[in-house]
Motif scaffolding. Sequence first.
Motif, PDB file in Angstrom:
ATOM      1  N   ASP A 278     -40.269  37.359  46.246  1.00  6.33           N
ATOM      2  CA  ASP A 278     -41.682  37.183  45.565  1.00  6.33           C
ATOM      3  C   ASP A 278     -42.664  37.131  46.688  1.00  6.33           C
ATOM      4  O   ASP A 278     -43.823  37.760  47.105  1.00  6.33           O
ATOM      5  N   LEU A 279     -42.277  36.181  47.659  1.00 10.56           N
ATOM      6  CA  LEU A 279     -43.148  35.766  48.787  1.00 10.56           C
ATOM      7  C   LEU A 279     -43.323  37.018  49.840  1.00 10.56           C
ATOM      8  O   LEU A 279     -44.322  37.437  50.348  1.00 10.56           O
ATOM      9  N   MET A 280     -42.168  37.684  50.219  1.00  9.77           N
ATOM     10  CA  MET A 280     -41.990  38.991  50.924  1.00  9.77           C
ATOM     11  C   MET A 280     -42.806  40.078  50.351  1.00  9.77           C
ATOM     12  O   MET A 280     -43.582  40.809  51.122  1.00  9.77           O
ATOM     13  N   ARG A 281     -42.904  40.236  49.014  1.00 10.90           N
ATOM     14  CA  ARG A 281     -43.720  41.219  48.278  1.00 10.90           C
ATOM     15  C   ARG A 281     -45.227  40.908  48.305  1.00 10.90           C
ATOM     16  O   ARG A 281     -46.039  41.786  48.516  1.00 10.90           O
ATOM     17  N   THR A 282     -45.354  39.599  48.384  1.00 17.73           N
ATOM     18  CA  THR A 282     -47.069  39.298  48.663  1.00 17.73           C
ATOM     19  C   THR A 282     -47.432  39.447  49.972  1.00 17.73           C
ATOM     20  O   THR A 282     -48.559  39.765  50.015  1.00 17.73           O
ATOM     21  N   TYR A 283     -46.714  39.570  50.892  1.00 18.18           N
ATOM     22  CA  TYR A 283     -46.839  40.084  52.206  1.00 18.18           C
ATOM     23  C   TYR A 283     -46.892  41.685  52.430  1.00 18.18           C
ATOM     24  O   TYR A 283     -47.130  42.131  53.489  1.00 18.18           O
ATOM     25  N   ASN A 284     -46.766  42.157  51.209  1.00 17.22           N
ATOM     26  CA  ASN A 284     -46.814  43.702  50.961  1.00 17.22           C
ATOM     27  C   ASN A 284     -45.448  44.368  51.921  1.00 17.22           C
ATOM     28  O   ASN A 284     -45.904  45.325  52.455  1.00 17.22           O
ATOM     29  N   ALA A 285     -44.390  43.491  52.037  1.00 17.65           N
ATOM     30  CA  ALA A 285     -43.373  43.896  52.629  1.00 17.65           C
ATOM     31  C   ALA A 285     -42.394  45.269  52.174  1.00 17.65           C
ATOM     32  O   ALA A 285     -42.571  45.161  50.824  1.00 17.65           O
ATOM     33  N   SER A 286     -42.220  46.098  52.605  1.00 16.21           N
ATOM     34  CA  SER A 286     -41.498  47.337  52.019  1.00 16.21           C
ATOM     35  C   SER A 286     -40.125  46.905  51.778  1.00 16.21           C
ATOM     36  O   SER A 286     -39.445  45.864  52.522  1.00 16.21           O
ATOM     37  N   PRO A 287     -39.171  47.669  50.963  1.00 17.50           N
ATOM     38  CA  PRO A 287     -37.702  47.406  50.741  1.00 17.50           C
ATOM     39  C   PRO A 287     -37.080  47.189  52.105  1.00 17.50           C
ATOM     40  O   PRO A 287     -36.111  46.457  52.255  1.00 17.50           O
ATOM     41  N   LEU A 288     -37.379  48.081  52.848  1.00 11.36           N
ATOM     42  CA  LEU A 288     -36.580  48.066  54.269  1.00 11.36           C
ATOM     43  C   LEU A 288     -36.833  46.966  54.978  1.00 11.36           C
ATOM     44  O   LEU A 288     -35.977  46.251  55.544  1.00 11.36           O
ATOM     45  N   GLN A 289     -38.319  46.295  54.821  1.00  6.67           N
ATOM     46  CA  GLN A 289     -38.580  45.249  55.763  1.00  6.67           C
ATOM     47  C   GLN A 289     -37.795  44.214  54.912  1.00  6.67           C
ATOM     48  O   GLN A 289     -37.359  43.197  55.726  1.00  6.67           O
ATOM     49  N   ILE A 290     -38.021  43.984  53.850  1.00  5.71           N
ATOM     50  CA  ILE A 290     -37.476  42.839  53.106  1.00  5.71           C
ATOM     51  C   ILE A 290     -35.628  42.975  53.127  1.00  5.71           C
ATOM     52  O   ILE A 290     -35.167  41.763  53.585  1.00  5.71           O
ATOM     53  N   PHE A 291     -35.105  44.122  53.535  1.00  2.00           N
ATOM     54  CA  PHE A 291     -33.585  44.134  53.639  1.00  2.00           C
ATOM     55  C   PHE A 291     -33.369  43.737  55.302  1.00  2.00           C
ATOM     56  O   PHE A 291     -32.423  42.693  55.385  1.00  2.00           O
ATOM     57  N   LEU A 292     -34.069  44.195  55.964  1.00  2.00           N
ATOM     58  CA  LEU A 292     -33.929  43.656  57.619  1.00  2.00           C
ATOM     59  C   LEU A 292     -34.339  42.253  57.871  1.00  2.00           C
ATOM     60  O   LEU A 292     -33.550  41.737  58.526  1.00  2.00           O
ATOM     61  N   LYS A 293     -35.477  41.891  57.373  1.00  2.00           N
ATOM     62  CA  LYS A 293     -36.048  40.429  57.620  1.00  2.00           C
ATOM     63  C   LYS A 293     -35.353  39.264  56.697  1.00  2.00           C
ATOM     64  O   LYS A 293     -35.544  38.127  56.961  1.00  2.00           O
ATOM     65  N   LEU A 294     -35.000  39.680  55.779  1.00  2.00           N
ATOM     66  CA  LEU A 294     -34.495  38.708  54.542  1.00  2.00           C
ATOM     67  C   LEU A 294     -33.037  38.768  54.123  1.00  2.00           C
ATOM     68  O   LEU A 294     -32.222  37.998  54.305  1.00  2.00           O
ATOM     69  N   ARG A 295     -32.792  39.888  53.508  1.00  2.00           N
ATOM     70  CA  ARG A 295     -31.533  40.084  53.088  1.00  2.00           C
ATOM     71  C   ARG A 295     -30.396  40.207  54.156  1.00  2.00           C
ATOM     72  O   ARG A 295     -29.344  39.430  53.946  1.00  2.00           O
ATOM     73  N   TRP A 296     -30.538  40.767  55.101  1.00  2.00           N
ATOM     74  CA  TRP A 296     -29.524  40.926  55.851  1.00  2.00           C
ATOM     75  C   TRP A 296     -29.216  39.744  56.813  1.00  2.00           C
ATOM     76  O   TRP A 296     -28.036  39.313  56.905  1.00  2.00           O
TER      77      TRP A 296
END
Length: 293
Positions: free
Chosen positions: A191-209
């Motif tokens: 949710d924090l990443m989405r509040t920063y308007n992060a795209s699904p690719l950015q969420i994957f590369l910067k958080l999930r991966w």
Amino acid sequence: MRGLMGGKTVPVLIVLLAIVLFWYVMAVVMNAPWQNTLNGRANLTDVPLTEFALQTFTQDKPVLPAPHQVIGAIWTGLFGSAITAPRSLAFHAGITLGATLLGFGLGTLLGVLLAVVIVHNNASDRSLMPWIIASQTVPILAIAPMVVVGLGAVGVTGMIPKALISMYLSFFPVVVGMVKGLRTPEQIQLDLMRTYNASPLQIFLKLRWPASVPILFASMKVGIAISLIGAVVGELSNNAGGGLGVRLLTGSYNGQTIQIWAALFIAAALAAILVILVGWGERLANQRMGVRA
């Protein structure tokens, strides 16, 4: 000296010594019936126990080879002939290693791709995951001949069939581990990443991966070990191309138990080295990511 005694070296050496002694004792016990037969044919009676034990350690085709016989076969197989000679254990180990690495690379790539699809698509999670789990319930000894024979019928031989068998075994721990790793981030982090308007690719590369990397390497350690098993099993199904599996097969046909044990130890050492290399890769990845040891 005190540090050596207080560390892990002495306990490991004690356990190793106990294993070697037990091995020698069992070699005498298991080789004794055939040695009695040989002594009877040679009219040898009342052989002292020590001499009898030494006789069991020098049989050409023992039921259980003594440790020094296996070590001698390994030394001869590695350094007693040219590395390109068919009798060289290094030659056969190189063939098995090539199939192992190719299968492991394909299996890791397939496992990561499947995990990404499963995590980001609920339909794939419900449809793919049960089939992935079910695929591992089929014995590899039943699949390997079908793969080798089927691909051979269309002209695909050599390393590819063995690599595909290795891939079949190694992709499973990677996909299971990566699914867990990619789902490691908590909902509040997403949710924090989405509040920063992060795209699904950015969420994957910067958080999930980054969150999945430790589990990925743990899965890769398992995957590369069973990838070697897959390569050996593939070689058991086709003895034309060489490899440690072929050495095991020919040793079994000819009753060369020393050859079988030497090939087994080379395979075990090769698996240990590969796991260590993956561990080094994990350390390098952690350093690049700023993870403290």
